[in-house]
Design an enzyme around this catalytic site. Structure first.
Site, PDB file in Angstrom:
ATOM      1  N   ASP A  83       0.859  -1.192   0.000  1.00  0.00           N
ATOM      2  CA  ASP A  83       0.000   0.000   0.000  1.00  0.00           C
ATOM      3  C   ASP A  83       0.898   1.246   0.000  1.00  0.00           C
ATOM      4  O   ASP A  83       1.800   1.369   0.834  1.00  0.00           O
ATOM      5  CB  ASP A  83      -0.865  -0.042   1.275  1.00  0.00           C
ATOM      6  CG  ASP A  83      -1.938   1.016   1.289  1.00  0.00           C
ATOM      7  OD1 ASP A  83      -2.394   1.436   0.214  1.00  0.00           O
ATOM      8  OD2 ASP A  83      -2.346   1.411   2.415  1.00  0.00           O
ATOM      9  N   HIS A 181      -7.485  10.064   3.975  1.00  0.00           N
ATOM     10  CA  HIS A 181      -7.083   9.055   4.962  1.00  0.00           C
ATOM     11  C   HIS A 181      -7.434   9.479   6.384  1.00  0.00           C
ATOM     12  O   HIS A 181      -7.538  10.664   6.673  1.00  0.00           O
ATOM     13  CB  HIS A 181      -5.571   8.810   4.861  1.00  0.00           C
ATOM     14  CG  HIS A 181      -5.170   8.158   3.578  1.00  0.00           C
ATOM     15  ND1 HIS A 181      -4.441   8.786   2.606  1.00  0.00           N
ATOM     16  CD2 HIS A 181      -5.428   6.915   3.096  1.00  0.00           C
ATOM     17  CE1 HIS A 181      -4.248   7.964   1.588  1.00  0.00           C
ATOM     18  NE2 HIS A 181      -4.836   6.814   1.855  1.00  0.00           N
ATOM     19  N   GLY A 225      -8.810   5.818   1.252  1.00  0.00           N
ATOM     20  CA  GLY A 225      -9.488   6.649   2.250  1.00  0.00           C
ATOM     21  C   GLY A 225     -10.964   6.348   2.372  1.00  0.00           C
ATOM     22  O   GLY A 225     -11.784   7.254   2.511  1.00  0.00           O
ATOM     23  N   SER A 227     -12.716   4.496   4.676  1.00  0.00           N
ATOM     24  CA  SER A 227     -13.348   4.106   5.941  1.00  0.00           C
ATOM     25  C   SER A 227     -14.586   4.959   6.170  1.00  0.00           C
ATOM     26  O   SER A 227     -14.642   6.124   5.755  1.00  0.00           O
ATOM     27  CB  SER A 227     -12.363   4.290   7.107  1.00  0.00           C
ATOM     28  OG  SER A 227     -11.531   3.154   7.206  1.00  0.00           O
ATOM     29  N   ASN A 267     -10.270   0.710  -0.172  1.00  0.00           N
ATOM     30  CA  ASN A 267      -9.274   0.593   0.900  1.00  0.00           C
ATOM     31  C   ASN A 267      -9.843   0.994   2.253  1.00  0.00           C
ATOM     32  O   ASN A 267     -10.386   2.095   2.407  1.00  0.00           O
ATOM     33  CB  ASN A 267      -8.098   1.535   0.609  1.00  0.00           C
ATOM     34  CG  ASN A 267      -7.195   1.034  -0.483  1.00  0.00           C
ATOM     35  OD1 ASN A 267      -7.541   0.103  -1.205  1.00  0.00           O
ATOM     36  ND2 ASN A 267      -6.044   1.652  -0.617  1.00  0.00           N
ATOM     37  N   ILE A 268      -9.655   0.121   3.227  1.00  0.00           N
ATOM     38  CA  ILE A 268     -10.204   0.358   4.569  1.00  0.00           C
ATOM     39  C   ILE A 268      -9.144   0.020   5.615  1.00  0.00           C
ATOM     40  O   ILE A 268      -8.662  -1.115   5.679  1.00  0.00           O
ATOM     41  CB  ILE A 268     -11.469  -0.503   4.792  1.00  0.00           C
ATOM     42  CG1 ILE A 268     -12.557  -0.088   3.789  1.00  0.00           C
ATOM     43  CG2 ILE A 268     -11.973  -0.364   6.235  1.00  0.00           C
ATOM     44  CD1 ILE A 268     -13.770  -0.993   3.765  1.00  0.00           C
TER      45      ILE A 268
END
Ligand code: G3H
Ligand code: 13P
Ligand code: ZN
Length: 326
Positions: A83, A181, A225, A227, A267-268
């Site tokens: 990542d 993020h 980013g 979440s 992406n989490i």
């Protein structure tokens, strides 16, 4: 089955309108929580490792933890992905060291320099046997909590994406459409508040996503980013000695929408951190006499697993898709 690259997963995700979850791993409990959820939900998964994770846990430990998950979950396709690879050398070390996919993050560089470093990584990764997939990035994400964020973000410029993909040969492209993020994705002044006083963020720039998708047919797009900063865990953290006022994430409905579009990887990381931290804070508040790490890591791992199951089923749409991604 052995570790795989992301080609088949993205082909299926694109065709069938879902996204693969890319979850950051830093230790054994996080690897276990994620992969136990994927095993139970029969979901393909990307386990990703940042520069910070490699510095914290050590490359070899992380690779071996992921290899253990491969043994424990023999029917689940698993990608081991770097990542935010910061440079060619880090990408090369990961490719040589067993990763099946890497991201080279040249997004803060001028366009030509981003192309040059990305192309160099692609040439190395694609020549590797077996083929290692590469993710590039155009546009920068703002954020304050990790090593990869910039103070100010900038949206991806759709007019640049075709040239970037053609000249670099990347297998997927991360774009910036308003995510960032960490656990504070939007400033309170950018948001409204609902009846409970919880911040409601502005919508993501789906117009940019759709324009990029039009210019790159059949090409997998990645959202960093992503979440959602679950408010139950923010409340749990705050109720047990934490201080995270106005933490806010991307609403899950918007991620669900993105997953139906050409976004194939979501992406989490922060949500897992919140679940783990909230659970451990609560545990210590309720059991101040305890000191055995297994006792507080066990419920933390269980809550990571539940959170990931929810993402697979209700947000990403990849539950039950392991077989078609093999
Ligand atoms: O995108 C960043 C990930 O959340 C990784 O964060 O650099 O703190 O490991 P980190
Ligand atoms: P979050 O901070 O929203 O979890 O983003 C994680 C990420 O993009 C990892 O690359
Ligand atoms: Zn990221």
């Amino acid at each position: 089955m052995p570790l795989v690259n992301s080609l088949k997963m993205f082909e299926q995700a694109y065709k069938n309108g879902y996204a693969i979850g890319a979850f950051n791993v830093n230790n054994m409990e996080i690897v276990q929580g994620i992969t136990e959820a994927c095993k139970e939900e029969n979901a393909p998964v990307i386990l990703q490792v940042s520069k910070g994770a490699r510095a914290y846990a050590n490359h070899t430990y992380l690779v071996k933890l992921v290899e253990a998950a491969v043994i424990e979950c023999p029917n689940i396709p698993i990608v081991l992905h770097l990542d935010h690879g910061p440079d060619f050398e880090t990408c090369k070390a990961c490719i040589d060291g067993g990763f099946t996919s890497v991201m080279i993050d040249g997004s803060a560089l001028p366009f030509e320099e981003n192309i040059a470093v990305t192309k160099k990584v692609v040439e190395y990764a694609h020549a590797h046997k077996p083929y290692v997939t590469v993710e590039g990035e155009l546009g920068t994400l703002a954020g304050i909590e990790d090593e990869v964020s910039h103070a100010v973000g900038s949206y991806t410029r759709p007019e640049e994406v075709e040239e970037f993909v053609r000249r670099t040969g990347v297998d997927s492209l991360a774009i910036a459409i308003g995510t960032s993020h960490g656990a504070y994705k939007f400033k309170p002044e950018q948001c409204t508040r609902n009846a409970d006083g919880v911040l409601v963020p502005p919508p993501l720039r789906f117009d940019i996503l759709k324009e990029v998708a039009k210019r790159l047919p059949n090409f997998p797009i990645v959202l960093h980013g992503s979440s959602s900063v679950p408010q139950n865990y923010v409340a749990m953290v705050n109720a047990h000695g934490g201080k995270m006022p106005d933490a806010v994430g991307v609403p899950e409905e918007q991620l669900r929408e993105a997953a139906k579009l050409p976004v194939c990887k979501i992406n989490i990381d922060s949500d897992l951190r919140l679940a783990m931290t909230g659970t451990i804070r609560e545990f210590f508040d309720e059991h101040p006499e305890k000191f055995d790490p297994r006792e507080y890591l066990k419920p933390a791992r269980a809550n990571i697993k539940e959170l990931v199951r929810h993402k697979l089923r209700d947000v990403l749409g990849c539950a039950g898709k392991a077989d078609e991604c093999r």
